[in-house]
Motif scaffolding. Structure first.
Motif: not given
Length: 434
Positions: A386-387, A379-380, A382-384
Protein backbone atom coordinates in the motif's frame (compact mmCIF):
# COMPACT_ATOMS: atom_id res chain seq x y z
CA UNK A 1 26.18 -7.29 -13.09
CA UNK A 2 23.29 -7.16 -10.54
CA UNK A 3 19.93 -8.71 -11.46
CA UNK A 4 18.21 -5.28 -11.52
CA UNK A 5 20.67 -3.97 -14.11
CA UNK A 6 20.30 -7.12 -16.22
CA UNK A 7 16.51 -6.80 -16.15
CA UNK A 8 16.72 -3.11 -17.06
CA UNK A 9 18.97 -3.87 -20.03
CA UNK A 10 16.63 -6.66 -21.16
CA UNK A 11 13.64 -4.31 -20.91
CA UNK A 12 15.36 -1.69 -23.08
CA UNK A 13 16.28 -4.28 -25.73
CA UNK A 14 12.72 -5.65 -25.83
CA UNK A 15 11.21 -2.15 -26.12
CA UNK A 16 13.60 -1.26 -28.91
CA UNK A 17 12.95 -4.49 -30.80
CA UNK A 18 9.14 -4.14 -30.44
CA UNK A 19 9.23 -0.53 -31.68
CA UNK A 20 11.45 -1.44 -34.63
CA UNK A 21 9.10 -4.31 -35.56
CA UNK A 22 6.04 -2.03 -35.47
CA UNK A 23 7.74 0.78 -37.42
CA UNK A 24 9.02 -1.71 -40.00
CA UNK A 25 5.61 -3.22 -40.66
CA UNK A 26 4.02 0.28 -40.91
CA UNK A 27 6.63 1.30 -43.49
CA UNK A 28 6.10 -1.97 -45.36
CA UNK A 29 2.34 -1.35 -45.42
CA UNK A 30 2.85 2.19 -46.83
CA UNK A 31 5.36 0.90 -49.36
CA UNK A 32 2.96 -1.80 -50.54
CA UNK A 33 0.11 0.70 -50.97
CA UNK A 34 2.33 2.88 -53.16
CA UNK A 35 3.51 -0.20 -55.08
CA UNK A 36 -0.09 -1.23 -55.81
CA UNK A 37 -0.67 2.15 -57.48
CA UNK A 38 2.58 2.04 -59.45
CA UNK A 39 2.24 -1.55 -60.70
CA UNK A 40 -1.47 -2.27 -61.12
CA UNK A 41 -0.69 -5.39 -63.17
CA UNK A 42 0.77 -7.00 -60.02
CA UNK A 43 -1.88 -5.68 -57.67
CA UNK A 44 -3.27 -9.14 -56.81
CA UNK A 45 -0.15 -10.41 -55.02
CA UNK A 46 0.68 -6.93 -53.64
CA UNK A 47 -2.80 -6.90 -52.08
CA UNK A 48 -2.00 -10.19 -50.35
CA UNK A 49 1.21 -8.77 -48.88
CA UNK A 50 -0.54 -5.50 -47.99
CA UNK A 51 -3.23 -7.42 -46.07
CA UNK A 52 -0.45 -9.21 -44.20
CA UNK A 53 1.23 -5.89 -43.34
CA UNK A 54 -2.10 -4.36 -42.25
CA UNK A 55 -2.76 -7.28 -39.90
CA UNK A 56 0.77 -6.93 -38.54
CA UNK A 57 0.17 -3.22 -37.83
CA UNK A 58 -3.15 -4.00 -36.13
CA UNK A 59 -1.62 -6.81 -34.05
CA UNK A 60 1.36 -4.69 -32.99
CA UNK A 61 -0.78 -1.68 -32.06
CA UNK A 62 -3.34 -3.81 -30.21
CA UNK A 63 -0.64 -5.48 -28.11
CA UNK A 64 1.05 -2.12 -27.49
CA UNK A 65 -2.24 -0.75 -26.19
CA UNK A 66 -2.94 -3.81 -24.04
CA UNK A 67 0.49 -3.66 -22.40
CA UNK A 68 0.48 0.11 -21.95
CA UNK A 69 -2.89 0.28 -20.17
CA UNK A 70 -1.58 -2.19 -17.59
CA UNK A 71 0.72 0.55 -16.25
CA UNK A 72 -0.45 3.96 -17.50
CA UNK A 73 -3.08 5.93 -19.45
CA UNK A 74 -1.96 6.17 -23.10
CA UNK A 75 -4.59 8.85 -23.86
CA UNK A 76 -3.21 11.47 -21.51
CA UNK A 77 -5.75 14.31 -21.08
CA UNK A 78 -7.70 13.55 -24.26
CA UNK A 79 -11.49 13.45 -23.81
CA UNK A 80 -12.29 9.77 -24.20
CA UNK A 81 -15.31 7.67 -23.16
CA UNK A 82 -15.40 6.63 -19.51
CA UNK A 83 -15.41 2.91 -20.30
CA UNK A 84 -12.02 3.35 -21.98
CA UNK A 85 -10.55 5.67 -19.35
CA UNK A 86 -11.70 3.44 -16.46
CA UNK A 87 -9.80 0.48 -17.89
CA UNK A 88 -6.39 2.14 -18.10
CA UNK A 89 -3.66 2.20 -15.41
CA UNK A 90 -4.95 -1.18 -14.32
CA UNK A 91 -2.13 -2.03 -11.88
CA UNK A 92 -1.92 1.39 -10.13
CA UNK A 93 -5.73 1.62 -9.85
CA UNK A 94 -5.91 -1.86 -8.27
CA UNK A 95 -2.85 -1.59 -6.01
CA UNK A 96 -4.92 -2.10 -2.85
CA UNK A 97 -6.70 -5.14 -4.27
CA UNK A 98 -3.41 -6.58 -5.51
CA UNK A 99 -1.89 -6.10 -2.03
CA UNK A 100 -4.77 -7.90 -0.35
CA UNK A 101 -4.75 -10.67 -2.96
CA UNK A 102 -1.01 -11.23 -2.61
CA UNK A 103 -1.38 -11.33 1.17
CA UNK A 104 -4.13 -13.94 1.00
CA UNK A 105 -2.16 -15.97 -1.54
CA UNK A 106 0.94 -16.09 0.66
CA UNK A 107 -1.10 -16.88 3.75
CA UNK A 108 -3.18 -19.64 2.16
CA UNK A 109 -0.34 -21.30 0.24
CA UNK A 110 2.70 -20.79 2.47
CA UNK A 111 1.88 -19.73 6.04
CA UNK A 112 -1.29 -21.49 7.04
CA UNK A 113 -0.77 -24.06 9.86
CA UNK A 114 -2.10 -26.87 7.64
CA UNK A 115 0.37 -26.09 4.84
CA UNK A 116 3.27 -25.72 7.29
CA UNK A 117 2.42 -29.01 9.00
CA UNK A 118 2.08 -30.87 5.70
CA UNK A 119 5.34 -29.45 4.38
CA UNK A 120 7.32 -30.26 7.54
CA UNK A 121 5.84 -33.77 7.68
CA UNK A 122 7.57 -34.52 4.37
CA UNK A 123 10.91 -33.08 5.49
CA UNK A 124 13.46 -34.46 7.95
CA UNK A 125 14.59 -31.01 8.99
CA UNK A 126 16.97 -32.27 11.69
CA UNK A 127 18.69 -34.59 9.22
CA UNK A 128 19.14 -31.72 6.76
CA UNK A 129 20.59 -29.55 9.53
CA UNK A 130 22.87 -32.36 10.65
CA UNK A 131 24.13 -33.01 7.13
CA UNK A 132 24.74 -29.30 6.63
CA UNK A 133 26.60 -28.91 9.91
CA UNK A 134 28.66 -32.08 9.33
CA UNK A 135 30.06 -30.72 6.08
CA UNK A 136 33.51 -29.19 6.80
CA UNK A 137 32.96 -26.23 4.50
CA UNK A 138 29.68 -25.32 6.21
CA UNK A 139 30.82 -25.64 9.81
CA UNK A 140 33.98 -23.70 8.91
CA UNK A 141 31.75 -20.93 7.54
CA UNK A 142 29.71 -20.90 10.76
CA UNK A 143 32.86 -20.63 12.86
CA UNK A 144 34.19 -17.87 10.60
CA UNK A 145 31.00 -15.87 11.16
CA UNK A 146 31.38 -16.36 14.91
CA UNK A 147 35.03 -15.28 14.72
CA UNK A 148 34.04 -12.14 12.86
CA UNK A 149 30.99 -11.33 15.01
CA UNK A 150 31.94 -12.27 18.58
CA UNK A 151 34.87 -9.78 18.93
CA UNK A 152 32.58 -6.97 17.74
CA UNK A 153 29.97 -7.99 20.30
CA UNK A 154 32.62 -8.05 23.04
CA UNK A 155 33.83 -4.61 21.97
CA UNK A 156 30.27 -3.29 22.07
CA UNK A 157 29.36 -4.68 25.49
CA UNK A 158 32.81 -3.72 26.76
CA UNK A 159 32.10 -0.01 26.34
CA UNK A 160 31.86 1.68 29.73
CA UNK A 161 28.27 2.87 29.40
CA UNK A 162 27.00 -0.42 27.93
CA UNK A 163 28.90 -2.51 30.49
CA UNK A 164 27.56 -0.36 33.33
CA UNK A 165 24.03 -0.63 31.94
CA UNK A 166 24.25 -4.44 31.65
CA UNK A 167 25.73 -4.75 35.15
CA UNK A 168 23.07 -2.57 36.76
CA UNK A 169 20.23 -4.44 35.05
CA UNK A 170 21.75 -7.83 35.87
CA UNK A 171 22.19 -6.89 39.53
CA UNK A 172 18.64 -5.54 39.67
CA UNK A 173 17.27 -8.71 38.09
CA UNK A 174 19.18 -10.91 40.53
CA UNK A 175 18.05 -8.75 43.45
CA UNK A 176 14.39 -9.09 42.42
CA UNK A 177 14.67 -12.82 41.74
CA UNK A 178 14.00 -15.28 44.55
CA UNK A 179 16.73 -17.88 44.09
CA UNK A 180 15.04 -20.47 46.30
CA UNK A 181 12.46 -21.37 43.65
CA UNK A 182 15.11 -21.79 40.95
CA UNK A 183 17.27 -23.89 43.30
CA UNK A 184 14.26 -26.03 44.24
CA UNK A 185 13.40 -26.73 40.59
CA UNK A 186 17.04 -27.49 39.83
CA UNK A 187 17.18 -30.01 42.69
CA UNK A 188 13.88 -31.50 41.51
CA UNK A 189 15.29 -32.02 38.01
CA UNK A 190 18.47 -33.55 39.44
CA UNK A 191 16.60 -35.94 41.73
CA UNK A 192 13.91 -36.94 39.20
CA UNK A 193 16.57 -37.84 36.62
CA UNK A 194 19.01 -39.42 39.11
CA UNK A 195 21.71 -36.98 38.07
CA UNK A 196 22.88 -36.81 41.68
CA UNK A 197 23.56 -40.54 41.69
CA UNK A 198 25.63 -40.24 38.51
CA UNK A 199 27.59 -37.34 39.97
CA UNK A 200 28.08 -39.17 43.27
CA UNK A 201 29.20 -42.34 41.49
CA UNK A 202 31.69 -40.43 39.38
CA UNK A 203 32.94 -38.47 42.40
CA UNK A 204 33.45 -41.61 44.47
CA UNK A 205 35.30 -43.21 41.54
CA UNK A 206 37.66 -40.25 41.32
CA UNK A 207 38.28 -40.13 45.09
CA UNK A 208 38.92 -43.87 45.27
CA UNK A 209 41.25 -43.80 42.29
CA UNK A 210 43.20 -40.83 43.66
CA UNK A 211 43.59 -42.33 47.16
CA UNK A 212 44.80 -45.66 45.77
CA UNK A 213 47.24 -44.13 43.31
CA UNK A 214 48.57 -41.40 45.63
CA UNK A 215 49.17 -43.05 49.01
CA UNK A 216 51.79 -40.51 50.13
CA UNK A 217 49.55 -37.51 49.38
CA UNK A 218 46.65 -39.31 51.07
CA UNK A 219 48.65 -39.82 54.28
CA UNK A 220 49.75 -36.17 54.23
CA UNK A 221 46.16 -35.03 53.79
CA UNK A 222 44.86 -37.25 56.60
CA UNK A 223 47.67 -36.05 58.85
CA UNK A 224 46.57 -32.44 58.39
CA UNK A 225 42.95 -33.45 58.93
CA UNK A 226 43.77 -35.30 62.14
CA UNK A 227 45.73 -32.28 63.37
CA UNK A 228 42.75 -30.05 62.70
CA UNK A 229 40.54 -32.47 64.65
CA UNK A 230 43.05 -32.41 67.56
CA UNK A 231 43.68 -36.18 67.65
CA UNK A 232 47.03 -36.29 65.90
CA UNK A 233 48.98 -36.76 69.20
CA UNK A 234 46.76 -39.72 70.03
CA UNK A 235 47.37 -41.27 66.63
CA UNK A 236 51.10 -40.64 66.93
CA UNK A 237 51.15 -42.18 70.41
CA UNK A 238 49.37 -45.29 69.15
CA UNK A 239 52.05 -45.71 66.51
CA UNK A 240 54.65 -46.15 69.29
CA UNK A 241 52.98 -49.38 70.35
CA UNK A 242 52.69 -50.62 66.74
CA UNK A 243 49.15 -49.43 65.95
CA UNK A 244 48.96 -47.31 62.78
CA UNK A 245 45.67 -45.52 63.33
CA UNK A 246 46.32 -43.22 60.40
CA UNK A 247 46.61 -46.04 57.88
CA UNK A 248 43.66 -47.85 59.48
CA UNK A 249 41.58 -44.70 59.01
CA UNK A 250 42.67 -44.49 55.38
CA UNK A 251 41.93 -48.17 54.76
CA UNK A 252 38.56 -47.84 56.48
CA UNK A 253 37.65 -44.85 54.33
CA UNK A 254 38.72 -46.65 51.13
CA UNK A 255 36.67 -49.69 52.16
CA UNK A 256 33.66 -47.48 52.87
CA UNK A 257 33.99 -45.84 49.46
CA UNK A 258 34.24 -49.24 47.77
CA UNK A 259 31.12 -50.37 49.63
CA UNK A 260 29.23 -47.30 48.47
CA UNK A 261 30.41 -47.84 44.90
CA UNK A 262 29.23 -51.44 44.92
CA UNK A 263 25.88 -50.81 46.63
CA UNK A 264 23.49 -48.32 44.99
CA UNK A 265 21.20 -48.71 48.03
CA UNK A 266 23.92 -47.89 50.56
CA UNK A 267 22.54 -46.02 53.62
CA UNK A 268 24.89 -43.10 53.05
CA UNK A 269 23.64 -42.77 49.48
CA UNK A 270 20.07 -42.85 50.80
CA UNK A 271 20.92 -40.19 53.36
CA UNK A 272 22.32 -37.94 50.62
CA UNK A 273 19.16 -38.41 48.54
CA UNK A 274 16.91 -37.80 51.56
CA UNK A 275 18.81 -34.64 52.42
CA UNK A 276 18.59 -33.38 48.82
CA UNK A 277 14.84 -34.10 48.79
CA UNK A 278 14.40 -32.26 52.08
CA UNK A 279 16.29 -29.24 50.74
CA UNK A 280 14.15 -29.29 47.61
CA UNK A 281 10.95 -29.13 49.68
CA UNK A 282 12.32 -26.44 51.97
CA UNK A 283 13.51 -24.33 49.03
CA UNK A 284 10.05 -24.55 47.47
CA UNK A 285 8.77 -22.67 50.54
CA UNK A 286 9.94 -19.01 50.35
CA UNK A 287 9.44 -18.61 54.12
CA UNK A 288 11.61 -21.57 55.15
CA UNK A 289 14.95 -20.98 56.90
CA UNK A 290 16.89 -22.50 53.98
CA UNK A 291 15.18 -20.22 51.43
CA UNK A 292 15.66 -17.15 53.57
CA UNK A 293 19.36 -17.94 54.13
CA UNK A 294 19.88 -18.54 50.40
CA UNK A 295 18.22 -15.27 49.39
CA UNK A 296 19.97 -13.38 52.18
CA UNK A 297 23.32 -14.75 51.03
CA UNK A 298 22.53 -13.75 47.47
CA UNK A 299 21.64 -10.21 48.54
CA UNK A 300 24.76 -9.97 50.68
CA UNK A 301 26.91 -10.82 47.67
CA UNK A 302 25.09 -8.23 45.57
CA UNK A 303 25.60 -5.61 48.26
CA UNK A 304 29.34 -6.24 48.31
CA UNK A 305 31.22 -3.83 45.97
CA UNK A 306 34.29 -6.03 46.21
CA UNK A 307 32.37 -9.08 45.00
CA UNK A 308 30.75 -7.14 42.15
CA UNK A 309 34.12 -5.72 41.11
CA UNK A 310 35.65 -9.20 41.25
CA UNK A 311 32.88 -10.69 39.08
CA UNK A 312 33.02 -7.77 36.61
CA UNK A 313 36.80 -8.02 36.38
CA UNK A 314 36.64 -11.78 35.86
CA UNK A 315 34.05 -11.36 33.09
CA UNK A 316 36.17 -8.67 31.39
CA UNK A 317 39.28 -10.84 31.56
CA UNK A 318 37.39 -13.87 30.24
CA UNK A 319 35.79 -11.93 27.36
CA UNK A 320 39.11 -10.34 26.43
CA UNK A 321 40.85 -13.72 26.43
CA UNK A 322 38.12 -15.21 24.21
CA UNK A 323 38.26 -12.21 21.86
CA UNK A 324 42.04 -12.33 21.52
CA UNK A 325 41.95 -16.04 20.81
CA UNK A 326 39.21 -15.69 18.18
CA UNK A 327 41.17 -12.93 16.43
CA UNK A 328 44.14 -15.24 15.91
CA UNK A 329 44.45 -17.10 12.64
CA UNK A 330 45.03 -20.41 14.42
CA UNK A 331 42.38 -19.90 17.10
CA UNK A 332 42.10 -22.77 19.56
CA UNK A 333 38.52 -21.84 20.46
CA UNK A 334 37.55 -21.71 16.79
CA UNK A 335 39.15 -25.11 16.12
CA UNK A 336 37.36 -26.68 19.10
CA UNK A 337 34.11 -24.99 18.14
CA UNK A 338 34.33 -26.28 14.57
CA UNK A 339 35.02 -29.81 15.83
CA UNK A 340 32.05 -29.54 18.21
CA UNK A 341 29.72 -28.31 15.43
CA UNK A 342 30.83 -31.09 13.11
CA UNK A 343 30.36 -33.66 15.88
CA UNK A 344 26.90 -32.25 16.55
CA UNK A 345 26.00 -32.65 12.88
CA UNK A 346 27.28 -36.23 12.78
CA UNK A 347 25.41 -37.10 15.97
CA UNK A 348 22.20 -35.73 14.48
CA UNK A 349 22.71 -37.83 11.35
CA UNK A 350 23.16 -41.08 13.28
CA UNK A 351 20.66 -40.53 16.12
CA UNK A 352 17.23 -41.10 14.65
CA UNK A 353 15.38 -40.83 17.98
CA UNK A 354 16.80 -37.39 18.69
CA UNK A 355 15.98 -36.26 15.15
CA UNK A 356 12.37 -37.38 15.48
CA UNK A 357 12.05 -35.54 18.79
CA UNK A 358 13.58 -32.38 17.34
CA UNK A 359 11.42 -32.59 14.22
CA UNK A 360 8.31 -32.85 16.38
CA UNK A 361 9.39 -29.83 18.41
CA UNK A 362 10.33 -27.82 15.30
CA UNK A 363 7.02 -28.73 13.68
CA UNK A 364 5.07 -27.71 16.75
CA UNK A 365 6.89 -24.39 17.03
CA UNK A 366 6.46 -23.66 13.31
CA UNK A 367 2.75 -24.47 13.40
CA UNK A 368 2.28 -22.32 16.49
CA UNK A 369 4.26 -19.50 14.92
CA UNK A 370 2.30 -19.66 11.66
CA UNK A 371 -0.99 -19.71 13.52
CA UNK A 372 -0.11 -16.74 15.74
CA UNK A 373 1.91 -14.55 13.41
CA UNK A 374 0.83 -15.30 9.82
CA UNK A 375 -1.86 -12.60 9.98
CA UNK A 376 0.69 -10.06 11.20
CA UNK A 377 3.17 -11.04 8.47
CA UNK A 378 0.54 -10.77 5.74
CA UNK A 379 -0.70 -7.46 7.14
CA UNK A 380 2.86 -6.17 7.09
CA UNK A 381 3.32 -7.25 3.44
CA UNK A 382 0.01 -5.64 2.44
CA UNK A 383 0.85 -2.39 4.24
CA UNK A 384 4.23 -2.20 2.55
CA UNK A 385 2.58 -2.68 -0.87
CA UNK A 386 0.00 0.00 0.00
CA UNK A 387 2.83 2.38 0.86
CA UNK A 388 4.65 1.87 -2.43
CA UNK A 389 4.69 4.88 -4.71
CA UNK A 390 2.74 4.01 -7.86
CA UNK A 391 5.54 5.12 -10.15
CA UNK A 392 8.07 3.12 -8.16
CA UNK A 393 5.83 0.06 -8.23
CA UNK A 394 5.27 0.36 -12.00
CA UNK A 395 8.99 0.78 -12.62
CA UNK A 396 9.80 -2.29 -10.50
CA UNK A 397 7.18 -4.52 -12.16
CA UNK A 398 8.18 -3.32 -15.63
CA UNK A 399 11.82 -3.92 -14.79
CA UNK A 400 11.05 -7.50 -13.73
CA UNK A 401 8.58 -8.64 -16.42
CA UNK A 402 8.50 -5.77 -18.93
CA UNK A 403 11.01 -7.46 -21.21
CA UNK A 404 8.69 -10.43 -21.75
CA UNK A 405 5.64 -8.16 -22.05
CA UNK A 406 7.20 -6.09 -24.83
CA UNK A 407 8.23 -9.24 -26.68
CA UNK A 408 4.48 -9.89 -26.87
CA UNK A 409 4.30 -6.79 -29.08
CA UNK A 410 6.83 -8.39 -31.44
CA UNK A 411 4.76 -11.56 -31.42
CA UNK A 412 1.66 -9.47 -32.19
CA UNK A 413 3.31 -8.01 -35.30
CA UNK A 414 4.59 -11.39 -36.51
CA UNK A 415 1.46 -13.41 -35.72
CA UNK A 416 -0.80 -10.67 -37.12
CA UNK A 417 1.22 -10.56 -40.34
CA UNK A 418 1.08 -14.35 -40.72
CA UNK A 419 -2.68 -14.39 -40.14
CA UNK A 420 -3.12 -11.52 -42.64
CA UNK A 421 -1.00 -13.37 -45.19
CA UNK A 422 -3.10 -16.52 -44.73
CA UNK A 423 -6.33 -14.56 -45.09
CA UNK A 424 -4.98 -12.80 -48.20
CA UNK A 425 -4.10 -16.11 -49.83
CA UNK A 426 -7.55 -17.49 -49.02
CA UNK A 427 -9.23 -14.41 -50.46
CA UNK A 428 -7.11 -14.58 -53.65
CA UNK A 429 -7.93 -18.27 -54.06
CA UNK A 430 -11.64 -17.61 -53.69
CA UNK A 431 -11.48 -14.74 -56.19
CA UNK A 432 -9.75 -17.02 -58.69
CA UNK A 433 -12.33 -19.77 -58.23
CA UNK A 434 -15.35 -17.49 -58.40
Amino acid sequence: MPDAELNSASLKRSKRLASMALISVVLLWLLLMVSAKLWPDHAWWIQILMLSAEAGVVGGLADWYAITVLFRNPFGHLPIPAFLRDHTEIIPRNKARIAESMGRFVQENFLSPQVVEKSLAKTDLSLAVGQWLAHPQNNAQVVLIIQQTAPKVFDFVGQEQIAHFIQNNSVQWLRNTQMNHMASELLRAVIDNDFHQDVLQRGLDLVHEWMVQHPHETRELTRKLLKELGVWKLVKGASWIGIDLQQRSIDSLIAKIETMLADPEHPWRQQIEDQAHAWMLQLADPDSDVSMRLNAGKNALLDSPQMLNFISGAVVILCDAIKQDLLQQNSGIAANLQAAIQQLGENLIHNRDVRELLNQRFSGLAITFSGQYSDKIIRYISERIHEWDSREMIAKIENEVGGDLHMIRVNGVVVGAMIGLLLGVIRAALDALL
